[in-house]
Design a protein around this motif. Structure first.
Motif, short mmCIF file in Angstrom:
data_model
loop_
_atom_site.label_atom_id
_atom_site.label_comp_id
_atom_site.label_asym_id
_atom_site.label_seq_id
_atom_site.Cartn_x
_atom_site.Cartn_y
_atom_site.Cartn_z
N TYR A 116 0.83 -1.19 0.00
CA TYR A 116 0.00 0.00 0.00
C TYR A 116 0.87 1.25 0.00
O TYR A 116 2.02 1.22 0.43
N GLU A 117 0.29 2.34 -0.44
CA GLU A 117 0.95 3.63 -0.29
C GLU A 117 0.87 4.04 1.18
O GLU A 117 -0.17 3.93 1.82
N GLY A 118 1.97 4.50 1.72
CA GLY A 118 1.94 5.00 3.09
C GLY A 118 1.27 6.36 3.15
O GLY A 118 1.14 7.06 2.15
N ARG A 119 0.83 6.74 4.33
CA ARG A 119 0.20 8.05 4.48
C ARG A 119 1.24 9.09 4.88
O ARG A 119 2.12 8.85 5.71
N THR A 120 1.16 10.24 4.26
CA THR A 120 2.09 11.33 4.53
C THR A 120 1.65 12.07 5.79
O THR A 120 0.50 12.46 5.91
N LEU A 121 2.59 12.24 6.73
CA LEU A 121 2.27 12.89 8.00
C LEU A 121 2.99 14.22 8.17
O LEU A 121 2.44 15.15 8.77
N TRP A 122 4.20 14.33 7.66
CA TRP A 122 5.03 15.51 7.97
C TRP A 122 5.20 16.44 6.78
O TRP A 122 5.43 17.62 6.96
N ASN A 123 5.14 15.92 5.57
CA ASN A 123 5.37 16.75 4.38
C ASN A 123 4.21 16.59 3.41
O ASN A 123 4.33 15.93 2.39
N ARG A 124 3.08 17.12 3.76
CA ARG A 124 1.90 16.94 2.92
C ARG A 124 2.08 17.68 1.61
O ARG A 124 2.45 18.83 1.57
N LYS A 125 1.77 16.96 0.52
CA LYS A 125 1.92 17.54 -0.81
C LYS A 125 0.56 17.67 -1.47
O LYS A 125 -0.41 17.07 -1.06
#
Length: 554
Positions: free
Chosen positions: A242-251
């Motif tokens: 799965y794609e991981g979820r972005t927590l610190w560098n939201r794009k």
């Protein structure tokens, strides 16, 4: 589908990776840190008490180290664990062997609390990487591996083999951890990982070294093992698929961007065995589906002519298209985890034994919705198909100009009684994905990455309208079937019309506005370009505003 349950034995490396897992699909059942494998397999410490710490978490971990409680925690969590994450970072400072043979891990808490100076006289420090430490530790990790095999024989074990980062993502050198640098640790760590992988029977997770940097925005500060977010995201992909979820560098979401790569640069990267063994179902389920279920999918996109393709392929003497319960299975968590639903799904394929190809017609599958302003998050059908279905199965796709597809879907919702005719296309229920399904680049790139682009076969709705026989022959060829066996006299001349005639007066009274059409066209422009690049065709009619207005602004 119930959540995959995760047991962590390691440091913040494992824990921070877990934080990037999808919380709707994974849950943490136990976390054991600050406990060397040497401590874990020796008897509890009784000569001294553990230090008193302010943090409840740190107190629990250090007390567990003194109690050598990993053995107990593994057995207690055995029945509820699907995946084990292990890293060796907490070995970095070595361990102390006390005079009675018990062991205390040299942790940051032991040092900073001052307890290290109060250890009994005669305690020996075993530095990480020393011959004696490696020998003791090798016995310890072998014992830990035996515990996991004994109590969690079906759990997947992922061992992090990520080297420490020598540089930050800013380019600066990473600081040492209590005098231990990345340059010193990495050659030693490699040997430890090799031994651990064999002892644990683990899949080693090693993102590409060129990408490994420490994170300037890491919540715990800069350290060689506090990685930049792309490292964690790649680790999640390698472990779970799965794609991981972005927590610190939201794009920015792909829906509003104008740049796409085709094909994806990661489409040929596949997750390791760890990902396959924690997928939505057991090996027994996969064997049943592969033996008796479909070997091709008409997966999308919805409202683009897929029903026409399924109906006409069904006329081929070597093709079986399942009906009723034989579709909408791989994107339905409740069905995937239900034995009765699985039985009903497979029952729909009974009688197909003499056919060369068995097909599942489910155009909802192609819609990959991670959650966003135009579509609710939904189960990942591509991952389920990769993990459970025939690994040679083909996926047939039909694309239609996304503006017409969205408007057609909108009016279908009305005929199904799910919306009022005056709702407006951008106010349609998110779970219907009226707008979201048209983000073709996102969907296609996800499927190419998950199952491989070589298994995807694409046609355009335009071709179904202009040359239906050629499309059917092409689909038959993609499935390895004899095109001469097609009864061309039975082919419907073109896909059914978008709506029944009774809808005309309702559509005239409630037209899709020119503003809505313009907004859709602007939103879909990058996705139209994506399909043009993918098919190597110019599609001017897909972006012809005047034609779209005349067709839909009745």
């Amino acid at each position: 589908m119930s959540k995959h349950r995760v047991f962590i034995y390691g440091s913040c490396v494992s824990r921070d990776t877990f934080e990037h897992f999808d919380p709707d699909q994974f849950e943490l059942v136990q976390y054991v840190a600050r406990q060397s494998a040497i401590s874990a397999y020796t008897r509890p410490v009784t000569m001294i008490e553990p230090p008193m710490l302010q943090s409840p978490f740190q107190q629990r971990m250090v007390s567990g180290d003194y109690a050598s409680n990993l053995q107990t925690l593994i057995s207690e969590a055995a029945a509820q664990t699907d995946l084990v994450l292990i890293d060796l970072t907490d070995e970095r400072l070595g361990a102390y062997v006390l005079p009675d043979g018990s062991v205390v891990t040299r942790s940051t808490e032991l040092i900073e609390s001052g307890a290290e100076t109060d250890l009994p006289a005669g305690s020996r420090h075993l530095p990480f990487g020393s011959d004696q430490h490696f020998q003791y530790w090798s016995h310890g990790i072998a014992a830990v591996g035996q515990l996991f095999r004994q109590h969690m024989p079906r759990a997947a074990i992922a061992l992090f083999g990520i080297p420490w980062a020598e540089h930050s993502e800013t380019g600066a050198l990473t600081p040492a951890s209590f005098g231990v640098t990345a340059a010193k640790v990495n050659p030693l760590l490699k040997a430890y990982v090799q031994v651990a992988a064999k002892a644990l029977g683990a899949e080693t997770i090693s993102p590409r070294s060129a990408r490994i940097t420490s994170g300037a925005q890491h919540p715990w500060g800069d350290a060689p093992f506090h990685y930049s977010e792309p490292v964690y995201l790649e680790a999640v992909h390698l472990i779970t698929g799965y794609e991981g979820r972005t927590l610190w560098n939201r794009k920015q979401d792909i829906n509003t961007t104008d740049t796409f790569r085709t094909p994806s640069t990661r489409q040929n990267e596949h997750p390791g065995p760890a990902a396959l063994s924690i997928s939505a179902g057991t090996n027994a389920l996969s064997e049943r589906l592969r033996a008796n279920g479909p070997d091709f999918f008409i997966a999308g996109s919805e409202n683009s002519g897929t029903t026409w393709l399924a109906n006409n392929l069904a006329h081929h003497p070597d093709v079986f298209i399942a009906k009723g319960k034989g579709n909408r299975y791989f994107d339905q968590p409740a069905r995937l985890k239900s034995a009765s639903e699985t039985n009903q799904y497979l029952a729909a394929y009974e009688g197909s034994e003499k056919r060369a190809r068995r097909g599942d017609h489910s155009p909802h599958y192609f819609w990959h919705a991670p959650g966003g302003p135009f579509g609710s998050k939904r189960h990942d059908a591509a991952v389920s198909i990769r993990n459970l279905a025939n690994p040679e199965s083909k996926v047939l796709l039909v694309f239609r100009d996304p503006v017409s597809r969205a408007i057609s879907a909108y009016w279908n919702l009305f005929t199904e009684g799910k919306i009022d005719p005056a709702t407006g296309i951008f106010r349609a229920p998110e779970e219907a994905g009226v707008v979201d399904r048209g983000f073709y680049a996102r969907h296609y790139r996800h499927w190419a990455k998950i199952i491989g682009e070589e298994r995807l076969h694409v046609w355009l709705h335009d071709d179904l309208m202009e040359s239906p026989a050629a499309v059917l022959a092409g689909a038959s060829k993609a499935l390895g079937l004899d095109t001469d066996a097609i009864d061309y006299g039975r082919i419907e001349p073109d896909p059914k019309k978008d709506q029944d005639r009774w809808l005309d007066p309702i559509m005239r009274r409630n037209p899709i506005s020119t503003q809505e059409i313009a907004a859709l066209l602007r939103l879909y422009e990058p996705h139209i370009r994506f399909i043009e690049r993918l098919t190597r065709r110019d599609l001017p009619s897909w972006r012809d505003f005047e034609v779209l207005i005349s067709k839909w602004n009745i």
